[in-house]
Design an enzyme around this catalytic site. Structure first.
Site, short mmCIF file in Angstrom:
data_model
loop_
_atom_site.label_atom_id
_atom_site.label_comp_id
_atom_site.label_asym_id
_atom_site.label_seq_id
_atom_site.Cartn_x
_atom_site.Cartn_y
_atom_site.Cartn_z
N GLY A 1 7.37 -2.48 8.86
CA GLY A 1 6.02 -2.44 9.43
C GLY A 1 5.78 -3.61 10.37
CG ASP B 1 7.25 6.11 -2.45
OD1 ASP B 1 6.65 5.05 -2.71
OD2 ASP B 1 6.69 7.22 -2.46
CE1 TYR C 1 15.20 -0.22 -13.15
CE2 TYR C 1 15.75 1.85 -12.05
CZ TYR C 1 15.03 1.15 -13.00
OH TYR C 1 14.13 1.80 -13.80
CG LEU D 1 4.11 -8.15 3.59
CD1 LEU D 1 4.83 -9.10 2.63
CD2 LEU D 1 4.58 -8.43 5.02
CB SER E 1 -0.24 -1.38 1.48
OG SER E 1 -1.48 -0.68 1.41
CE LYS F 1 1.99 8.27 -6.41
NZ LYS F 1 2.67 9.57 -6.21
N GLY G 1 7.74 -5.73 -12.09
CA GLY G 1 8.80 -5.50 -13.07
C GLY G 1 10.14 -6.00 -12.57
CE1 TYR H 1 -4.71 -2.07 2.62
CE2 TYR H 1 -6.71 -3.08 3.50
CZ TYR H 1 -5.34 -3.10 3.31
OH TYR H 1 -4.59 -4.14 3.81
NE ARG I 1 -4.25 -2.58 11.83
CZ ARG I 1 -3.33 -3.07 10.99
NH1 ARG I 1 -3.67 -3.95 10.08
NH2 ARG I 1 -2.08 -2.66 11.07
#
Length: 308
Positions: free
Chosen positions: A10, A55, A61, A72, A74, A90, A101, A144, A185
């Site tokens: 991104g 995703d 792992y 970052l 999203s 999600k 985790g 968001y 934006r």
């Protein structure tokens, strides 16, 4: 050092990958390309760089030791999270859970890229990290805002309950090369309209305020926060405030555009003010933005000219 950057293809993530490679990190860039683009990272020709299409709402792992996780991933613009509301929730919830985790498994340090949107439509200006916000959880922006507020909550829970080393960056409006032209934006909107001599669309009366931080300054602030020993949220942004109307006029001036300014209805829950209090960043990180708005805008405008 081996670092993961989620959302690494991104706008911000790709700039962060560049910085980390430059500092000698081995970088694993994870992105499912919902809003990221491989063209943002295809220039990185390094044996220390790996791209993984994945995703992160699904577990991942790694056998080799991970030292740092820069989370970052999203959708980050209104156009994106209004079109992808479930995915936004999600990745804020399940994606953050999975990355925490992973940090627990590897004893890695995790930085959450949070947002100024946790303050909602603020009732105080500028916004300090101690302000709890004014958020509409069921409004169109709530997917968001609340995803990031939850992400902060679970990050702090893992820090206090499991002893995970965590950092939280509250990112304010950032601009620069590699922004998507159609991400909705204000910076790409105004620049592209100005370059085409189209009407520049200002929502409301244009008196709502914003502050704009150039991407290189922002990425330096994120890196410094990760490497610091500070665990509470830190605002990373530019405290110089201007109205949206003033910003539109500045774009017209720099581009030499023939565009006229037109006005449309203000979107629901659009913040009236947005300006970071960066006292904490100055004190804890020794950080503040250095790039002047005009210089940053010239670089950004040149980027959009090249990519038309």
């Amino acid at each position: 050092m081996r670092s993961i950057v989620t959302g690494g293809a991104g706008f911000l993530g790709s700039h962060l990958c560049d910085l980390l490679i430059g500092k000698g990190h081995k970088v694993i860039c994870i992105d499912n390309l919902v809003t990221g683009k491989t063209k943002n990272i295809e220039h990185i020709k390094s044996e220390n760089f790996t791209y993984l299409k994945h995703d992160i709402t699904k577990p991942v792992y790694f056998g080799d030791k991970i030292d740092y996780i820069f989370h970052l991933a999203s959708p980050a613009s209104p156009v994106d999270y209004l079109e992808l509301p479930i995915q936004t929730l999600k990745v804020g919830a399940l994606g953050t859970y999975n990355m925490l985790g992973l940090a627990k498994e590897h004893k890695a340090r995790l930085l959450l890229a949070s947002t100024s949107e946790v303050y909602g439509d603020p009732l105080v200006n500028p916004q300090p990290e101690t302000y709890w916000g004014n958020v509409n959880p069921i409004g169109p922006r709530g997917v968001y805002d609340e995803a990031k507020r939850y992400a902060e909550a679970i990050t702090m829970a893992y820090h206090t309950h499991h002893g995970i080393e965590t950092r939280i960056a509250r990112i304010f409006n950032t601009y620069g090369p590699k922004m998507r032209a159609n991400d909705g934006r204000v910076v790409p909107n105004f620049i592209n309209q100005a370059l085409k001599d189209e009407n520049i669309t200002v929502y409301g009366d244009g008196k709502q305020t914003r502050s704009f931080c150039y991407v290189s300054d922002l990425i330096e602030g994120i890196f410094r926060l990760m490497m610091s020993e500070y665990t509470d949220p830190v605002n990373i942004g530019n405290p110089t405030e201007m109205t949206v109307l003033e910003f539109a006029e500045r774009i017209i001036e720099i581009t030499g555009s023939k565009s006229r300014i037109v006005y449309e209805e203000l979107p629901v829950d659009d913040p009236k003010v947005r300006r970071p209090d960066i006292t904490r960043a100055r004190g804890v990180l020794g950080w503040e933005p250095k790039v002047k708005l005009e210089d940053g805008l010239k670089e950004t405008i040149e980027f959009f000219k090249r990519t038309e």
